[in-house]
Write a protein that holds these residues in place. Structure first.
Motif, mmCIF file in Angstrom:
data_model
loop_
_atom_site.group_PDB
_atom_site.id
_atom_site.type_symbol
_atom_site.label_atom_id
_atom_site.label_comp_id
_atom_site.label_asym_id
_atom_site.label_seq_id
_atom_site.Cartn_x
_atom_site.Cartn_y
_atom_site.Cartn_z
ATOM 1 N N LYS A 2 -1.355 7.621 -11.800
ATOM 2 C CA LYS A 2 -0.883 6.319 -11.355
ATOM 3 C C LYS A 2 0.638 6.311 -11.223
ATOM 4 C CE LYS A 2 -1.177 1.435 -12.283
ATOM 5 N NZ LYS A 2 -1.708 0.376 -13.096
ATOM 6 N N ALA A 8 7.725 4.280 -7.689
ATOM 7 C CA ALA A 8 7.529 3.904 -6.290
ATOM 8 C C ALA A 8 8.821 3.371 -5.689
ATOM 9 C CB ALA A 8 6.410 2.869 -6.171
ATOM 10 N N ASN A 38 2.716 2.871 1.977
ATOM 11 C CA ASN A 38 1.805 2.973 0.829
ATOM 12 C C ASN A 38 2.525 2.635 -0.482
ATOM 13 O OD1 ASN A 38 -0.415 3.708 2.419
ATOM 14 N ND2 ASN A 38 0.126 5.866 2.317
ATOM 15 N N ILE A 42 1.844 -0.378 -3.339
ATOM 16 C CA ILE A 42 1.786 -0.146 -4.782
ATOM 17 C C ILE A 42 2.709 -1.127 -5.506
ATOM 18 C CG2 ILE A 42 2.452 1.486 -6.615
ATOM 19 C CD1 ILE A 42 1.449 3.731 -4.701
ATOM 20 N N GLN A 46 1.513 -4.094 -8.108
ATOM 21 C CA GLN A 46 1.969 -4.112 -9.497
ATOM 22 C C GLN A 46 2.731 -5.390 -9.821
ATOM 23 O OE1 GLN A 46 3.771 -0.437 -10.740
ATOM 24 N NE2 GLN A 46 2.034 0.756 -10.060
#
Length: 67
Positions: A2, A8, A38, A42, A46
């Motif tokens: 993850k 990210a 992408n 994410i 989150q």
């Protein structure tokens, strides 16, 4: 594995810098843009999860105040 929000976000900044430099091919740009898309998903997921958890905590704390 993850990816965390911090990971990210850091990778997104790297992608932006690389694209802004303008020294990569069109194919590499397209690949990086797709990866960035992408990573943004994410980050949004989150952040949305964190917002939900904070709302739950707030509601729980408000419940204690009523007792």
């Amino acid at each position: 594995e993850k990816v965390t929000y911090e990971q990210a976000s850091k990778r997104l900044n790297e992608i932006i810098e690389k694209i802004e430099q303008g020294q990569i091919s069109m194919d590499e740009s397209m690949t990086l843009i797709e990866e960035g898309k992408n990573l943004i998903k994410i980050c949004y997921n989150q952040l949305d999860n964190a917002k939900g958890k904070l709302t739950e905590i707030k509601e729980t704390l408000e419940g204690f105040e009523e007792v």
